[in-house]
Motif scaffolding. Sequence first.
Motif, mmCIF file in Angstrom:
data_model
loop_
_atom_site.group_PDB
_atom_site.id
_atom_site.type_symbol
_atom_site.label_atom_id
_atom_site.label_comp_id
_atom_site.label_asym_id
_atom_site.label_seq_id
_atom_site.Cartn_x
_atom_site.Cartn_y
_atom_site.Cartn_z
ATOM 1 N N SER A 277 0.789 -1.233 0.000
ATOM 2 C CA SER A 277 0.000 0.000 0.000
ATOM 3 C C SER A 277 0.815 1.273 0.000
ATOM 4 C CB SER A 277 -0.905 0.019 1.244
ATOM 5 O OG SER A 277 -0.116 0.124 2.432
ATOM 6 N N ASP A 278 2.129 1.179 0.100
ATOM 7 C CA ASP A 278 2.998 2.347 0.195
ATOM 8 C C ASP A 278 2.692 3.166 1.448
ATOM 9 O OD1 ASP A 278 5.173 3.788 -0.791
ATOM 10 O OD2 ASP A 278 3.897 5.276 -1.748
ATOM 11 N N ARG A 279 2.045 2.521 2.449
ATOM 12 C CA ARG A 279 1.710 3.235 3.684
ATOM 13 C C ARG A 279 2.315 2.560 4.905
ATOM 14 N NH1 ARG A 279 -4.607 4.244 3.905
ATOM 15 N NH2 ARG A 279 -4.656 2.041 3.319
ATOM 16 N N GLY A 280 3.270 1.657 4.669
ATOM 17 C CA GLY A 280 3.982 1.019 5.767
ATOM 18 C C GLY A 280 5.402 1.546 5.828
ATOM 19 N N HIS A 281 5.801 2.086 6.965
ATOM 20 C CA HIS A 281 7.095 2.760 7.096
ATOM 21 C C HIS A 281 7.906 2.128 8.232
ATOM 22 C CE1 HIS A 281 5.268 5.937 4.614
ATOM 23 N NE2 HIS A 281 4.220 5.822 5.399
ATOM 24 N N LEU A 282 9.171 1.845 7.971
ATOM 25 C CA LEU A 282 10.076 1.286 8.969
ATOM 26 C C LEU A 282 11.207 2.267 9.221
ATOM 27 C CD1 LEU A 282 11.150 -0.979 10.797
ATOM 28 C CD2 LEU A 282 12.254 -1.977 8.766
ATOM 29 N N ALA A 283 11.302 2.739 10.464
ATOM 30 C CA ALA A 283 12.360 3.671 10.861
ATOM 31 C C ALA A 283 13.372 2.931 11.728
ATOM 32 C CB ALA A 283 11.773 4.847 11.635
ATOM 33 N N LEU A 284 14.627 2.898 11.269
ATOM 34 C CA LEU A 284 15.694 2.243 12.017
ATOM 35 C C LEU A 284 16.458 3.290 12.826
ATOM 36 C CD1 LEU A 284 17.010 -0.204 9.281
ATOM 37 C CD2 LEU A 284 15.391 -0.674 11.135
ATOM 38 N N LEU A 285 16.660 3.005 14.100
ATOM 39 C CA LEU A 285 17.298 3.943 15.028
ATOM 40 C C LEU A 285 18.668 3.402 15.404
ATOM 41 C CD1 LEU A 285 14.017 4.333 17.003
ATOM 42 C CD2 LEU A 285 15.052 6.129 15.621
ATOM 43 N N ASP A 286 19.702 4.083 14.943
ATOM 44 C CA ASP A 286 21.071 3.594 15.048
ATOM 45 C C ASP A 286 21.489 3.376 16.500
ATOM 46 O OD1 ASP A 286 23.586 2.858 14.012
ATOM 47 O OD2 ASP A 286 24.375 4.850 14.465
ATOM 48 N N GLY A 287 21.833 2.133 16.808
ATOM 49 C CA GLY A 287 22.361 1.798 18.125
ATOM 50 C C GLY A 287 21.324 1.618 19.218
ATOM 51 N N ALA A 288 20.073 1.943 18.946
ATOM 52 C CA ALA A 288 19.047 1.845 19.981
ATOM 53 C C ALA A 288 18.759 0.390 20.320
ATOM 54 C CB ALA A 288 17.769 2.556 19.541
ATOM 55 N N ARG A 289 18.375 0.160 21.573
ATOM 56 C CA ARG A 289 18.036 -1.182 22.031
ATOM 57 C C ARG A 289 16.517 -1.373 22.001
ATOM 58 N NH1 ARG A 289 22.577 -1.486 26.939
ATOM 59 N NH2 ARG A 289 24.344 -0.934 25.581
ATOM 60 N N HIS A 290 16.007 -2.260 22.808
ATOM 61 C CA HIS A 290 14.602 -2.673 22.704
ATOM 62 C C HIS A 290 13.620 -1.550 23.022
ATOM 63 C CE1 HIS A 290 11.311 -5.493 22.561
ATOM 64 N NE2 HIS A 290 10.977 -5.266 23.808
ATOM 65 N N GLU A 291 13.918 -0.782 24.052
ATOM 66 C CA GLU A 291 12.993 0.273 24.499
ATOM 67 C C GLU A 291 13.334 1.582 23.789
ATOM 68 O OE1 GLU A 291 10.521 -0.174 26.599
ATOM 69 O OE2 GLU A 291 11.003 -1.858 27.919
ATOM 70 N N VAL A 292 12.886 1.741 22.556
ATOM 71 C CA VAL A 292 13.270 2.935 21.807
ATOM 72 C C VAL A 292 12.654 4.202 22.402
ATOM 73 C CG1 VAL A 292 13.664 1.670 19.669
ATOM 74 C CG2 VAL A 292 11.409 2.678 20.095
ATOM 75 N N MET A 293 11.522 4.075 23.097
ATOM 76 C CA MET A 293 10.926 5.239 23.756
ATOM 77 C C MET A 293 11.597 5.552 25.082
ATOM 78 S SD MET A 293 6.817 4.897 23.037
ATOM 79 C CE MET A 293 6.680 3.117 23.337
ATOM 80 N N MET A 294 12.553 4.718 25.486
ATOM 81 C CA MET A 294 13.252 4.900 26.756
ATOM 82 C C MET A 294 14.757 4.791 26.575
ATOM 83 S SD MET A 294 10.690 2.778 29.258
ATOM 84 C CE MET A 294 8.915 3.081 29.163
ATOM 85 N N ASP A 295 15.212 5.093 25.373
ATOM 86 C CA ASP A 295 16.648 5.048 25.099
ATOM 87 C C ASP A 295 17.244 6.414 25.433
ATOM 88 O OD1 ASP A 295 18.215 2.645 23.645
ATOM 89 O OD2 ASP A 295 19.236 4.529 23.229
ATOM 90 N N ASP A 296 18.381 6.757 24.856
ATOM 91 C CA ASP A 296 19.021 8.021 25.224
ATOM 92 C C ASP A 296 18.184 9.214 24.755
ATOM 93 O OD1 ASP A 296 19.660 8.577 22.476
ATOM 94 O OD2 ASP A 296 21.474 7.378 22.660
ATOM 95 N N ALA A 297 18.524 10.393 25.252
ATOM 96 C CA ALA A 297 17.695 11.583 25.037
ATOM 97 C C ALA A 297 17.516 11.903 23.555
ATOM 98 C CB ALA A 297 18.316 12.779 25.766
ATOM 99 N N GLU A 298 18.574 11.776 22.772
ATOM 100 C CA GLU A 298 18.476 12.082 21.340
ATOM 101 C C GLU A 298 17.535 11.104 20.643
ATOM 102 O OE1 GLU A 298 21.305 12.495 17.345
ATOM 103 O OE2 GLU A 298 22.220 12.186 19.321
ATOM 104 N N THR A 299 17.655 9.828 20.989
ATOM 105 C CA THR A 299 16.771 8.825 20.383
ATOM 106 C C THR A 299 15.327 9.081 20.769
ATOM 107 O OG1 THR A 299 18.526 7.156 20.361
ATOM 108 C CG2 THR A 299 16.251 6.358 20.228
ATOM 109 N N ARG A 300 15.074 9.382 22.044
ATOM 110 C CA ARG A 300 13.704 9.636 22.482
ATOM 111 C C ARG A 300 13.109 10.828 21.749
ATOM 112 N NH1 ARG A 300 16.049 8.848 27.583
ATOM 113 N NH2 ARG A 300 15.648 10.996 28.244
ATOM 114 N N ARG A 301 13.893 11.872 21.611
ATOM 115 C CA ARG A 301 13.391 13.058 20.893
ATOM 116 C C ARG A 301 13.051 12.706 19.454
ATOM 117 N NH1 ARG A 301 16.915 16.037 22.583
ATOM 118 N NH2 ARG A 301 18.489 15.751 20.953
#
Length: 324
Positions: A277-301
């Motif tokens: 559908s061209d509506r599925g998006h995958l964002a890869l976060l360099d070096g982040a671990r499992h809890e991407v919403m609780m990783d370092d400040a830059e990743t969280r932002r």
Amino acid sequence: METAPFFAEIADAPEGGRAHWLVAEDGVRIRIGHWVPADAAGTVLLFPGRTEYIEKYGRAARDFATRGFAMAAVDWRGQGLADRLAGDVLSGHVDFFGDYQRDVRAVMAAAEALDLPRPWYVLGHSMGGCIALRAVQDGLPVAGAIFSAPMWGIRMAQALRPLAWSLGWGSRRLRLDHVYAPGTQPEPYVLSEPFESNKLTRDRDMYQYMIDQTRAQPELGLGGPSLRWLHEALIECRALMRMAPPKLPGLTLLGTAEDIVDPTDIHRMMARWAKASDRGHLALLDGARHEVMMDDAETRRTVFDMIARFMQAPEAFDLDRPAA
């Protein structure tokens, strides 16, 4: 709805948070918490992972509130302050994975009753991503789906997979459903794993946040999964991966250092979603671990800015075109 306990002193959440008891259709009591800032542009329905609880997402509620969104989170059956389903309260157990959809239906009824600001978006983390994908496939009334390290496959050595399946079937025949899965224990992960070797976050403060919560309110803690939970999870992941991608906008966030769920299945699903559908998006976060919403400040932002941008225009979202 009956008011439920909420431990504001450990959540570091915005003011005004409230919690309620909900009763699923099979009589299991679960808990929902919510924060609604003034003039909210919509609501994030946050589906937590295994072992998690509402207060763990207090800081996430703050991040969403500063970006103009309300948030609700749930204690699934068997964890948090919801009814525990095994004699051993530290065992992460469920009879059937489909039972979590009973909890989803209770949450959606509560969202209606509480008149949470629309549009609604589901955000599923880890096990919650597995539950959310099933709910979306079943017609969950949301404008878009967001996933954080979703459990669409479980990370384990290939040689151990046949053993995991056979132990699952064997546990049912021998009535050993509640025995802990191999390699797990009746102790919360954050209380047994040093920060230096943890698989959740690179941020020492966020790891300490999880430790402090579990020590302050031990009743929120959970140990390893039962053999029954593991077997049910494997069955559900296999079934979901055989389905066609959902027909709505989706965004998945995945750390490149993921070591709990299986990244291969996430890449496969999102590639199929994008192709369909061209509506599925995958964002890869360099070096982040499992809890991407609780990783370092830059990743969280980065994570919360990207989610907010997706929710502002899910149909027109472009991963490669940041907001001006």
